[in-house]
Scaffold this active site. Sequence first.
Site, short mmCIF file in Angstrom:
data_model
loop_
_atom_site.label_atom_id
_atom_site.label_comp_id
_atom_site.label_asym_id
_atom_site.label_seq_id
_atom_site.Cartn_x
_atom_site.Cartn_y
_atom_site.Cartn_z
N LEU A 38 28.78 82.97 24.11
CA LEU A 38 29.67 81.76 24.83
C LEU A 38 31.04 82.16 25.04
O LEU A 38 31.65 82.86 24.35
CB LEU A 38 29.56 80.85 23.63
CG LEU A 38 30.08 79.27 23.72
CD1 LEU A 38 29.30 78.58 24.60
CD2 LEU A 38 30.18 78.61 22.35
N SER A 104 25.66 87.02 20.18
CA SER A 104 26.22 85.64 20.15
C SER A 104 25.14 84.69 20.69
O SER A 104 23.86 84.70 20.73
CB SER A 104 27.61 85.45 20.32
OG SER A 104 27.90 84.22 19.70
N GLN A 105 25.44 83.71 21.31
CA GLN A 105 24.61 82.79 21.96
C GLN A 105 23.44 83.49 23.00
O GLN A 105 22.50 83.23 22.93
CB GLN A 105 25.34 81.79 23.08
CG GLN A 105 24.57 80.82 23.51
CD GLN A 105 25.24 79.87 24.47
OE1 GLN A 105 26.07 78.82 23.98
NE2 GLN A 105 25.42 80.27 25.96
N ASP A 221 32.38 87.03 9.69
CA ASP A 221 32.05 86.78 11.05
C ASP A 221 33.10 85.48 11.56
O ASP A 221 33.96 85.74 12.55
CB ASP A 221 30.69 86.15 11.26
CG ASP A 221 30.43 85.93 12.87
OD1 ASP A 221 30.16 86.90 13.73
OD2 ASP A 221 30.48 84.86 13.01
N HIS A 276 33.89 87.80 14.56
CA HIS A 276 32.78 87.58 15.50
C HIS A 276 33.14 88.10 16.77
O HIS A 276 32.20 88.69 17.36
CB HIS A 276 32.56 86.09 15.84
CG HIS A 276 31.54 85.72 16.53
ND1 HIS A 276 30.44 85.89 16.16
CD2 HIS A 276 31.63 85.20 17.81
CE1 HIS A 276 29.56 85.55 17.04
NE2 HIS A 276 30.19 84.94 18.45
#
Length: 295
Positions: A38, A104-105, A221, A276
Amino acid sequence: GARVGVGGSFEKLLWTLFGACLVATVIGYKPVVIVHGLFDSSGVFVELLRFINQSHPGTNVSVIDLFDRSSSLQPLWKQVEGFKEAIYPIMQNAADGVHFICYSQGGLICRGILSTLPNHNVHSFISLSSPQAGQYGDTDYLKYLFPQFMKSNLFHFCYTGVGQRISICNYWKDPHHTDMYVNGSDYLALLNSERSNPNSTVWKNNFLRIKKLVLIGGPDDGVITPWQSSQFGFYNDNETVVEIKDQDLYLRDVFGLKTLNARGDLFLCSMAGVEHVKWHSNDTVFNTCIEKWLV
């Protein structure tokens, strides 16, 4: 006699050269495809590219440059189609298959690709701090995107037709409104067959074409909530985390997690102390959780 000796050593040299060529061919590394997260773009993976190049020299790495930055908010099925189109030719040119590193996404986008592409040749699917079981948390991303909402009331927006046009809502999973999630989530609930999915068996077989599933995440994260979602753990209705092995979708082997585990091909790699945005640039993460799967 001397000539025989020369011939012998020349022959030996030829065999040595042939052997060297053979080895070089055999250890030619599979191409690696990287899918970003993202608000990211392909530019964030400089360190990861360096790590791969150092450990597996000559690896062909493709960072797919699509749906960058704010375009990453587009609905995930639309992104799946776009990424699929870009990645398919790379697969076709890789006789021995490819590896996926999906961040991630991007890890959810890759699951969509792997579920819906019947003839993919992905060996290692490396999911790098991806909200595989969903997302439910008050994060900076959330405050930035939806200043008027908190995690407790975002379901009012996310589980609507308009909400589902925004990527985050496609995997927003409110444990207190499961029915609304099941009926309202066009993406994750379908991938998980939590909503009835006529293609579930086909998707499961497609997904199980992968040779290894590597789930990387950690307690510090700060974005993926709960962090265990990166390894298919998630909240129950009183916000206690239920780990992967106790999750219904694992126990019923809905899309193949249990099968992968029985095959010996499911790997969890957890690491503390990693924020993250640092997963792809942390050499310890690479050396511990990623490097060995890129052969």
